[in-house]
Scaffold this motif. Structure first.
Motif: not given
Length: 195
Positions: A36-37, A39-41, A86
């Motif tokens: 997630h980190y 993919d989103t940062t 997040d």
């Protein structure tokens, strides 16, 4: 005035509780956090540098190192970086994600209410009302043991927090459905006629 846990402590406590109470393993959780980190940062915005395996031989060692990094943040050995919050929340199973988001919002006197589904999401449009009915039934079940003897007293103490949690979920579902209906009124309802 009692001192409440810091935001970092609250996140750490609930993530630990989720892993202890579910079949989620540390490695699976941390892998979801890292994914997630990443993919989103954007790479240039990443403060945390997780190990990414490029060979099969590195997978196990890098998973252990990443797990160690996340655990140290959650127990407070290292400061919890805001950019990772997040990912820490998103990697939890849905019921624990909601529990953590509810606890974080409660610190500010806010209530968790999901964003209504998009107009084009036909299934989502229906599930909003279903969620309200399901959560209302859950609230009735949670409140029932409190009302059995006709009064709220010390004997009801074990049931109070679960009942409040269930009622708050109903209110959140009501806010979501209210927003969905208000949007639909704006799109489909004929304008009121002047008398």
């Amino acid at each position: 005035m009692s001192i409440r846990p810091t935001k970092s402590q609250l996140i750490g406590e609930l993530v630990m509780a989720a892993i202890n109470a579910t079949t989620l393993t540390w490695n699976a959780y941390v892998d979801a956090v890292v994914t997630h980190y990443h993919d989103t940062t954007q790479v240039t915005d990443r403060i945390l540098k997780f190990h990414v395996a490029s060979t099969a031989d590195e997978v196990e060692d890098f998973a252990r190192l990443n797990t160690q990094t996340v655990k140290r943040m959650l127990i407070g050995d290292h400061k919890l970086v805001a950019d990772i919050e997040d990912a820490l929340i998103a990697a939890l199973p849905e019921d624990w994600r909601c529990r953590l988001l509810t606890a974080l919002l409660d610190r500010h006197g806010l209530l968790l209410a999901r964003k209504p589904p998009a107009h084009a999401d036909a299934a989502g449009q229906i599930t909003t009302a279903c969620a309200l009915m399901r959560k209302a039934a859950g609230a009735v079940q949670a409140i029932a043991p409190i009302l059995e003897n006709g009064t709220v007293d010390a004997a009801d103490a074990p049931h109070l927090v679960p009942a409040l949690d269930a009622v708050n979920k109903v209110m959140g579902a009501c806010v979501t459905l209210s927003t969905q209906l208000t949007t639909a009124i704006g799109q489909y309802a004929p304008p009121a006629r002047a008398h």
